[in-house]
Design an enzyme around this catalytic site. Structure first.
Site, PDB file in Angstrom:
ATOM      1  CD  GLU A  69      -2.862  -1.306   2.342  1.00 24.26           C
ATOM      2  OE1 GLU A  69      -2.529  -0.762   3.400  1.00 24.26           O
ATOM      3  OE2 GLU A  69      -3.914  -1.918   2.181  1.00 24.26           O
ATOM      4  CG  ASP A 106      -7.274  -5.103   5.297  1.00 29.17           C
ATOM      5  OD1 ASP A 106      -6.735  -5.391   6.379  1.00 29.17           O
ATOM      6  OD2 ASP A 106      -7.335  -3.949   4.850  1.00 29.17           O
ATOM      7  CD  GLU A 151      -9.503  -0.896   7.777  1.00 33.47           C
ATOM      8  OE1 GLU A 151      -8.623  -1.419   8.482  1.00 33.47           O
ATOM      9  OE2 GLU A 151      -9.330  -0.561   6.589  1.00 33.47           O
TER      10      GLU A 151
END
Lengths: 707, 707
Positions: B298, B372, B400
């Site tokens: 990322e 993820d 998240e």
């Protein structure tokens, strides 16, 4: 080793200390040692007449205060209540009355002894007046100050007593040093945090009746339905505490969220947009307070973009708000890097000619001084200069220029200094306070704003002692004539202890603290020599960049001959904006008070001051004095250990230690820098700097909070 | 109206409610109603042998716990203490011993009845072991769970039990939903906030022994002296609580703060720089834990920039840390938009070939699943696949992808699900937990990391129930085999009440909560269909942008025929990375568990599932079920009012209300979107959407926290 399981033990751990993180502010309601009969009476034998959201708050508050202050004391039972709280109308049914109530303002209160029934009465014309009276009475009980025989009859001297939050929608706070914004916009409107109630309650306890939720450097998003729904939730929460909500209006909002091509205040579409927007806001919040506007300043859009005046801009918004009884607080903090004149003069030059040109629901918000919330500034020359336009005071409670979170500086003496300054507008005795309370010019609107120092820190304000600045702002907005010493004493008693030694000692520390900061930062009238941008730490070397009036060298003008900004007629002549009495006094080296010396004059390094020593020596000794005062505070505080719970004691101690270190940083950096020009040695008693000038100039801490 | 001034009153206001903002977490130490003799005995008649910083903490903790739990109970006096706390060596002087102590790990503890002296003994080999044992005993006392006859002898099954803070130096927190970073870097090192102690204490109470202070998306500044001095202050504060400090090391730091031209791990200068940097860090912090590294992922720099392997990078840092006994936690979360392969497969493909190539003080940090931190993922195929390289677990405690701050989701069942999954690496019974505790492959280092959900919110975690996820992480890091139900029950008892109805009811709610979130977000194996970037709310329509593997359409692959990601051999064949037993089970539509259906298969909308109904109907009903569960939780909680103080009750209630509303938002948005493809009607019992698909696609809330 073994715990003693007594009531004392519980009180010790739960009321007065173990977990005291300062969240309770000046509403500690700590246990009164050996309470007198009247204290117990009022807290255990009382009646609150009536029902409303505000009256419920009053009832809860007394119960809570009682549980803390007289928890260990046996209840007193009487046939009739010792204390009665009720509006004037409700009291008459009980044959209680007092002519003093009639002359109260709608949010004033009376606390008086009713001799017939031998009761203490708290009364007012409104529920909010009762709330204020109740808080005042509870403060009297906590501090052990009995209600005088003649009673207390008070109305606020200023109508709008508002906190300005420079809070952004992403929860950063411009010039905020106590964490982040307490407004959790994301969770609003559906989650009403307890802290919103506690915020409103704290404000009500000191008479604050308005809050501007958003940064003056405004984001137009706040005016969209997505956010108005959230604002409404806060307004609904604050209403029973007597607190109105205001928003900052971005001048260019009609373009940004309205889809218009212009924000010209004389354009009919723009005017219609604002009218409609006001209409919309009042549908969410029927008692919405109004707009605060920063325009044509530091990059913010404004009427200048369309060659219009500040009055054109303000009146456009005022027209939109007027049908709903909203007001516009239009900031006078207008200056421009393209204007070649002393920044000191620009707001006056812009606004003075507009006197009388604003609509009735506009008030001009003027900072206490003409530059920007410096540790010391002479009062703003606009005060007294606009008899036909209401002016309000803007103080900065958050310490942008006074050491941020960790430097103890009690600001009330600074506020008081300005409020007591004489403008001579209507001759001698025309103090700034009389401008602010409207008495000098018969203003129909009066207001005082304080830029909030509140954040997510567990104690709200970062430094425990900075709670006192919030408190003092509330007190001074209620009564701009109150003595700061009295405020310090009351705050100390409410927050920590009524012990006489403690209160005397710490009042002295507080009362001297701002002068101490002036000493180690900007003595003798120096100003704006802080580091660039974040204003944390010394930066007398700051120069260059986008605009001269954001540099230190612009303000101190140091050279090999001397130092200071010549604002007399031989210089920028900013002095001409003040009354002739002040021009005479401040314009002469012989009569200017030394505290304003370098504000108005450029002075030779070798010039002798009142004590006969040179300017340089005086400057150096002032810096040294500030450092010594900061160090002495540590020792003083260490002697206060027995009066303060561990958590708060240690918190304050570490901050005092930081302050003393940073005071020395200020002294060393400034004297090294200015010494380059004076080329004179440090006088005896002034410590040698710890590092080189280069070291200080290269010391650039990262991620300084508040910007 | 009038307060009743009794002990009850004080307890009511100060111990169990009035001001309970949740700061005390599971360490409430609330008053035990009618305590049994053993509870009073242990809390009032005890001895702690020895002196040290850690032993002082133990003494304070018991005194504090005692003041809360048995405050109103008369003290019991005995000639000998009922409870003795001391290290094995110190006990022998008192002729107390137990062979069980010998087999403890250095941070294990024993709690046992000494029959000779009729005392309860807490013992360990180290002070930290004693601290753990003391906390465990206090938890038994609070929950009213007596110590079994045979005693408790526990050693942690995992060596390094660490929280990962994704905290930036400006105090924003990546994927943080509970406010901002509790690390006030600006005030460090000079102000040690009480919260740092309270943080360490809370962690120690559940066995966490390490903290990674900074974001994996790292800022090299943290490795400069300006910040190392601050890190040292935290490390010094945490040390007596048994907590080591780790930092995230930015791979390119040698360039950014070292002035080198390269960060190539095989470059001698770069290696020397890291060696020297490690040396420097250990001068500040002699017991520094080591580095956590996110590289080549990322946008983060890494060995790939120099065409080196992950092992080259990790080993370079490992060599620097080895002389000081530090370790490297190197993240396996490596993937690349330029690699055309299913993101699911990339970490495995990168790391599996490197098995055995890492130095002894490297451990590879692997997320629980290959994508993820989704509401549900099959276990990461690396687990079981690297017998010669220690792997550690990375769980995400912060939510998240599970509704952020306001969605109640007890994560322990999710953690447990993964830990219990069988990798078949060494045949049946090769559960992930055995990889993590090192028993499957005889790893010399073991570790578990949890991405922290802690912030400046007054209750630490935003949602009061999210405290349970921090608690559960600690418990599972200590013992990856512990049942999540047991953890939920214990947390409820410690945090709120031991009332059987309350505990039973709310345990059920907690245990079902994560499945409920899966139902209304990503049923039947759907994943990563959240809104772009902030991942708040539904975003099944997200497509385009910089990289396909950051879009929703990449993951759900919906079209008119069906939906789901084909990861079988006819698709990406990610399934091939698992053991053949799992390939067989998960690879066939007939045998794949429905919870993983769309994770591994693309399935026709009309395909009948186990219940005989079509995929579409099943999907729609799962969404509806999730909404109904969220609504039911509100009703359930409303019935719990009597067990919970007002502040926490109302806080949780508002969050449950938000969750139910947002569950419906998820259902409506996803069913409208997927319905475009299925073109099938909603089955009976599924509510019609409130708005149009267009409405949901255009609904873009501003300033969503956490990024």
């Amino acid at each position: 080793m073994k715990p003693t399981l007594t009531l004392f033990f519980i009180v010790l751990f739960n009321l007065s200390g173990f977990s005291n993180d300062g969240y309770k502010l000046w509403l500690q309601y700590y246990s009164i040692q050996a309470p007198q009969e009247w204290q117990v009476n009022f807290l255990s034998n009382y009646e609150v007449i009536g029902n409303s959201a505000t009256l419920s708050i009053i009832k809860k508050e007394i119960a809570y205060a009682s549980s803390g202050m007289i928890s260990s004391h046996p209840e007193i039972k009487n046939s009739i209540p010792s204390l009665v709280i009720g509006k004037a109308g409700d009291l008459s049914a009980k044959n209680i009355s007092n002519p003093g109530i009639n002359s109260l303002a709608s949010d004033g209160f009376a606390i008086f002894h009713n001799l017939e029934s031998k009761q203490l009465i708290v009364s007012a014309k409104t529920d909010i007046g009762l709330l204020y009276g109740t808080f005042r009475l509870l403060q009297h009980i906590q501090t052990g100050t009995s209600i005088p025989k003649e009673g207390i009859f008070e109305s606020p001297k200023v109508q709008h007593r508002v906190l300005n939050h420079w809070d952004n929608l992403d929860r950063t706070v411009e010039r905020g040093y106590a964490g982040f914004s307490i407004w959790n916009w994301h969770r609003l409107p559906r989650h009403i945090d307890q802290q919103y109630h506690d915020y409103a309650r704290a404000n009500a306890s000191i008479g604050i009746n308005g809050t501007v939720l958003t940064n003056v450097n405004a984001n137009a998003l706040i005016l969209t339905p997505e956010y108005l729904e959230k604002v409404k939730a806060l307004a609904d929460t604050f209403r029973p505490y007597g607190i109105k909500v205001y928003l900052t209006a971005r001048f260019s909002a009609p373009i940004e969220i309205g889809g218009l091509q212009t924000a010209d205040p004389l354009n009919a579409e723009v005017q219609a947009w604002w009218n409609q927007k006001a209409e919309e806001i009042y549908q969410y919040i029927p008692d919405f307070g109004g707009f605060v506007v920063k325009a044509d300043s530091e990059g913010q859009p404004g009427p200048h973009n369309y060659k219009r005046t500040q009055a054109d801009g303000a009146n456009m918004m005022a027209r939109a708000l007027a049908p709903h009884e909203g007001i516009v607080m239009w900031r006078a903090f207008v200056y421009n890097e393209h204007t070649p004149d002393d920044r000191h003069k620009q707001a006056f030059n812009e606004f003075k000619p507009l006197d009388g040109k604003f609509l009735d629901n506009v008030i001009i918000q003027v900072k206490n001084g003409a530059i920007d919330f410096q540790p010391r500034e002479p009062f703003h020359p606009l005060f007294g200069a606009m008899p036909n336009t209401p002016l309000m005071m803007e103080f900065q409670i958050t310490q942008e220029y006074l050491g941020h979170d960790t430097h103890l500086a009690f600001l009330a003496p600074m506020f008081e200094e300005v409020l007591k300054d004489d403008t001579y507008a209507n001759g001698k005795g025309s103090e700034v306070a009389k401008v602010i309370d409207g008495s000098l010019h018969q203003y129909a609107i009066t207001a005082m704003a304080g830029v909030s120092n509140i954040g997510t820190d567990r104690n709200w304000t970062g430094h425990h002692f900075h709670q006192a600045n919030w408190f003092a702002f509330g007190r001074l907005a209620w009564n701009p004539y109150q003595a700061s010493q009295e405020i310090a004493e009351e705050w100390l008693k409410l927050t920590f202890s009524t012990d006489a030694t403690f209160v005397k000692t710490m009042t002295d520390v507080m009362m001297n603290s701002r002068e101490m900061v002036v000493n180690y930062m900007t003595p003798l009238g120096l100003h704006h020599i802080m580091a660039a941008s974040h204003h944390y730490g010394p930066g007398p070397w700051v120069s260059g960049g986008r605009r001269a009036d954001w540099t230190a060298t612009y303000y101190h003008q140091a050279n090999e001959k001397g130092i200071g900004f010549n604002r007399t007629y031989t210089g920028s002549n900013a002095l001409s904006q003040y009354a002739s009495e002040l021009q005479n006094q401040w314009g002469s080296l012989a009569t200017v008070p030394e505290k304003y010396l370098l504000w108005f004059h450029q002075v030779d390094w070798i010039q002798p001051l009142q004590n006969g020593e040179s300017l340089w020596n005086n400057l150096a000794k002032q810096y040294q004095k500030g450092v010594e005062e900061a160090r002495a505070n540590i020792v003083t505080w260490e002697n206060m250990r027995e009066y303060v719970d561990d958590k708060r004691f240690n918190h304050v101690l570490s901050f005092l230690t930081i302050q003393a270190e940073e005071a020395a940083w200020w002294r060393d950096a400034c004297l090294l820098y200015f010494g380059q020009f004076s080329k004179m040695p440090l006088p005896a008693g002034v410590e040698s700097p710890k590092h080189s000038l280069e070291y200080y100039m290269n010391f650039k801490p990262h991620h300084v909070p508040g910007i």
